[in-house]
Design a protein around this motif. Structure first.
Motif, mmCIF file in Angstrom:
data_model
loop_
_atom_site.group_PDB
_atom_site.id
_atom_site.type_symbol
_atom_site.label_atom_id
_atom_site.label_comp_id
_atom_site.label_asym_id
_atom_site.label_seq_id
_atom_site.Cartn_x
_atom_site.Cartn_y
_atom_site.Cartn_z
ATOM 1 N N ALA A 114 -39.336 -56.824 -59.553
ATOM 2 C CA ALA A 114 -39.901 -56.585 -60.877
ATOM 3 C C ALA A 114 -39.983 -55.073 -61.052
ATOM 4 O O ALA A 114 -40.730 -54.402 -60.346
ATOM 5 N N LEU A 115 -39.215 -54.530 -61.977
ATOM 6 C CA LEU A 115 -39.092 -53.084 -62.145
ATOM 7 C C LEU A 115 -39.753 -52.642 -63.449
ATOM 8 O O LEU A 115 -39.317 -53.008 -64.539
ATOM 9 N N ASP A 116 -40.827 -51.863 -63.315
ATOM 10 C CA ASP A 116 -41.497 -51.272 -64.474
ATOM 11 C C ASP A 116 -40.680 -50.064 -64.915
ATOM 12 O O ASP A 116 -40.675 -49.041 -64.242
ATOM 13 N N ALA A 117 -40.007 -50.173 -66.047
ATOM 14 C CA ALA A 117 -39.051 -49.143 -66.459
ATOM 15 C C ALA A 117 -39.671 -47.996 -67.241
ATOM 16 O O ALA A 117 -38.986 -47.038 -67.572
ATOM 17 N N MET A 118 -40.975 -48.063 -67.523
ATOM 18 C CA MET A 118 -41.535 -47.153 -68.516
ATOM 19 C C MET A 118 -42.365 -45.999 -67.960
ATOM 20 O O MET A 118 -42.940 -45.236 -68.724
ATOM 21 N N GLY A 119 -42.435 -45.827 -66.651
ATOM 22 C CA GLY A 119 -43.338 -44.813 -66.122
ATOM 23 C C GLY A 119 -42.727 -43.464 -65.826
ATOM 24 O O GLY A 119 -43.442 -42.469 -65.728
ATOM 25 N N GLY A 120 -41.429 -43.373 -65.680
ATOM 26 C CA GLY A 120 -40.816 -42.129 -65.232
ATOM 27 C C GLY A 120 -40.724 -41.067 -66.315
ATOM 28 O O GLY A 120 -40.613 -41.377 -67.509
ATOM 29 N N ASP A 121 -40.738 -39.816 -65.896
ATOM 30 C CA ASP A 121 -40.645 -38.703 -66.838
ATOM 31 C C ASP A 121 -39.314 -38.677 -67.578
ATOM 32 O O ASP A 121 -39.222 -38.161 -68.695
ATOM 33 N N LEU A 122 -38.263 -39.183 -66.956
ATOM 34 C CA LEU A 122 -36.930 -39.138 -67.555
ATOM 35 C C LEU A 122 -36.618 -40.358 -68.409
ATOM 36 O O LEU A 122 -35.497 -40.496 -68.906
ATOM 37 N N GLY A 123 -37.598 -41.236 -68.584
ATOM 38 C CA GLY A 123 -37.418 -42.367 -69.478
ATOM 39 C C GLY A 123 -36.822 -43.598 -68.822
ATOM 40 O O GLY A 123 -36.372 -43.559 -67.671
ATOM 41 N N GLY A 162 -49.513 -58.300 -52.050
ATOM 42 C CA GLY A 162 -48.208 -58.206 -52.679
ATOM 43 C C GLY A 162 -47.524 -56.919 -52.278
ATOM 44 O O GLY A 162 -48.170 -55.965 -51.838
ATOM 45 N N ASN A 163 -46.203 -56.886 -52.430
ATOM 46 C CA ASN A 163 -45.408 -55.721 -52.061
ATOM 47 C C ASN A 163 -45.230 -54.822 -53.278
ATOM 48 O O ASN A 163 -44.759 -55.279 -54.323
ATOM 49 N N LEU A 164 -45.574 -53.560 -53.122
ATOM 50 C CA LEU A 164 -45.635 -52.670 -54.282
ATOM 51 C C LEU A 164 -45.193 -51.265 -53.901
ATOM 52 O O LEU A 164 -45.721 -50.680 -52.951
ATOM 53 N N VAL A 165 -44.219 -50.721 -54.638
ATOM 54 C CA VAL A 165 -43.688 -49.381 -54.392
ATOM 55 C C VAL A 165 -43.984 -48.494 -55.592
ATOM 56 O O VAL A 165 -43.753 -48.878 -56.740
ATOM 57 N N LYS A 166 -44.504 -47.300 -55.297
ATOM 58 C CA LYS A 166 -44.763 -46.298 -56.331
ATOM 59 C C LYS A 166 -43.804 -45.137 -56.129
ATOM 60 O O LYS A 166 -43.885 -44.410 -55.139
ATOM 61 N N GLY A 167 -42.869 -44.969 -57.062
ATOM 62 C CA GLY A 167 -41.968 -43.833 -57.026
ATOM 63 C C GLY A 167 -42.569 -42.641 -57.747
ATOM 64 O O GLY A 167 -43.509 -42.783 -58.547
ATOM 65 N N HIS A 168 -42.035 -41.466 -57.496
ATOM 66 C CA HIS A 168 -42.536 -40.256 -58.139
ATOM 67 C C HIS A 168 -42.164 -40.265 -59.615
ATOM 68 O O HIS A 168 -41.062 -40.666 -59.987
ATOM 69 N N GLY A 169 -43.075 -39.824 -60.455
ATOM 70 C CA GLY A 169 -42.821 -39.791 -61.889
ATOM 71 C C GLY A 169 -41.621 -38.945 -62.270
ATOM 72 O O GLY A 169 -40.979 -39.197 -63.293
ATOM 73 N N ARG A 170 -41.301 -37.928 -61.454
ATOM 74 C CA ARG A 170 -40.162 -37.047 -61.755
ATOM 75 C C ARG A 170 -38.854 -37.563 -61.161
ATOM 76 O O ARG A 170 -37.855 -36.832 -61.149
ATOM 77 N N SER A 171 -38.844 -38.785 -60.692
ATOM 78 C CA SER A 171 -37.654 -39.320 -60.026
ATOM 79 C C SER A 171 -36.408 -39.226 -60.895
ATOM 80 O O SER A 171 -36.421 -39.592 -62.074
ATOM 81 N N ASP A 172 -35.320 -38.733 -60.284
ATOM 82 C CA ASP A 172 -34.021 -38.779 -60.938
ATOM 83 C C ASP A 172 -33.337 -40.095 -60.568
ATOM 84 O O ASP A 172 -33.959 -40.983 -59.961
ATOM 85 N N LEU A 173 -32.072 -40.221 -60.916
ATOM 86 C CA LEU A 173 -31.378 -41.483 -60.663
ATOM 87 C C LEU A 173 -31.328 -41.809 -59.174
ATOM 88 O O LEU A 173 -31.582 -42.956 -58.770
ATOM 89 N N GLN A 174 -31.024 -40.817 -58.340
ATOM 90 C CA GLN A 174 -30.927 -41.066 -56.904
ATOM 91 C C GLN A 174 -32.266 -41.523 -56.342
ATOM 92 O O GLN A 174 -32.339 -42.442 -55.512
ATOM 93 N N ALA A 175 -33.358 -40.893 -56.789
ATOM 94 C CA ALA A 175 -34.685 -41.282 -56.315
ATOM 95 C C ALA A 175 -35.074 -42.662 -56.841
ATOM 96 O O ALA A 175 -35.738 -43.435 -56.142
ATOM 97 N N MET A 176 -34.658 -42.989 -58.060
ATOM 98 C CA MET A 176 -34.929 -44.311 -58.613
ATOM 99 C C MET A 176 -34.231 -45.380 -57.785
ATOM 100 O O MET A 176 -34.822 -46.413 -57.445
ATOM 101 N N ILE A 177 -32.981 -45.130 -57.441
ATOM 102 C CA ILE A 177 -32.240 -46.067 -56.597
ATOM 103 C C ILE A 177 -32.935 -46.212 -55.250
ATOM 104 O O ILE A 177 -33.100 -47.323 -54.731
#
Length: 313
Positions: free
Chosen positions: A5-14, A272-287
């Motif tokens: 389940a991917l929350d698409a709305m949190g990153g700085d890059l949209g 539950g299993n939950l990952v928090k990525g950095h808000g400034r993540s680029d494509l490589q970090a998102m992957i």
């Protein structure tokens, strides 16, 4: 099949970063499905031949700078809320988000519940993966009494056991290794951990031991952990930039930066299993964040941690 389940709305890059990251991951993993939670402003359209990607339209988005207030728990139409709900009803195996950390922690506790009363969930970050080495906590908890720090040591140790063949060896981050050093909270935590049979506690750890040495679980409060992590990443980025400006070979730094800092942190201690990525993540970090989520879902980290802690009661 691993369901993300991917929350698409949190990153700085949209949301486009989440969308492109999902497509890349699906092209690399035949046993993964991704449900992408987005808002009406996203205007996504499913590409052809992408039957393992579904789009979930949500009416609300929790912004990155929003405060944690009671109304947050009533916003069941937000992308983050709906993604976490899918995890709670077993429609997903892991949630990945780049969004508001405070909201994520609060909603995870509210929707998923904690694995043990009075054991506070903590954000764990892998400083490197081979051999596995972790820092806990990274910002889920800022004001931490000794009992909370003791719990972080247990969560970090269970994480290491679940994801590697290594024995966890815990260190408590302090301004020195002498017994007289540190605040009253640190000294009491040291006394508590010294009395435990598990995990194996090796005493205080200084900042120089963050990335090498025998201690592979470094415990600190969330304020310190967040500052340490961002300072380390900032220094690495700065050095890489300086090398490039001066015409030096920055390939080693660049490789390290891409391979070691491309994914986020894991919230451990909730059901539950939950990952928090950095808000400034680029494509490589998102992957990287999505693939990290897949890794912890494969071993069902939350269940493994709960079972390990149950054995110590």
């Amino acid at each position: 099949m691993i369901r993300v389940a991917l929350d698409a709305m949190g990153g700085d890059l949209g949301p486009r970063i989440a969308f492109e990251g999902a497509l890349h991951v699906l092209s690399q993993h035949d046993d993964v499905e991704i449900a992408l939670y987005h808002s009406p402003s996203s205007n996504f359209e499913l590409p052809p031949l992408c039957d393992r990607l579904s789009l979930v339209l949500c009416r609300d988005v929790i912004e990155v700078d929003e405060e944690i207030v009671l109304s947050l728990f009533r916003r069941d139409g937000s992308t983050l809320f709906k993604a976490l709900h899918s995890l709670s009803v077993k429609e997903a195996d892991v949630v990945v988000t780049l969004g508001n950390t405070g909201a994520m922690v609060a909603l995870a506790r509210h929707i998923l519940g904690v694995i043990r009363p009075k054991l506070y969930p903590a954000l764990i970050r892998e400083l490197h993966s081979n051999p596995l080495r972790c820092l806990v906590d990274l910002g889920a908890n800022v004001h931490c009494p000794p009992s909370m720090l003791e719990g972080f040591a247990e969560l970090g140790a269970a994480y290491v056991e679940a994801l590697s063949d290594e024995l966890p060896k815990v260190g408590l981050l302090n301004v020195g290794v002498e017994s007289s050093k540190g605040s009253s909270v640190i000294r009491e935590t040291n006394a508590r951990l010294s009395l435990k049979k598990w995990p194996d506690y090796l005493g205080y750890a200084e900042g120089t031991e963050l990335f090498h040495g025998e201690k592979n679980v470094i415990v600190c409060d969330g304020m310190v952990g967040n500052a340490v992590l961002k300072a380390s990443e900032g220094l690495l980025s700065f050095l890489l930039g300086q090398l490039k400006e001066q015409g030096g070979d920055g390939s080693l730094f660049e490789t390290f930066y891409q391979t070691k800092h491309q994914h986020g942190a894991c919230l451990v201690g909730v059901n539950g299993n939950l990952v928090k990525g950095h808000g400034r993540s680029d494509l490589q970090a998102m992957i990287g964040a999505i693939e990290y989520g897949i890794d912890i879902a494969r071993v069902d980290l939350a269940t493994a941690v709960r079972k390990r802690l149950d054995n110590e009661e």
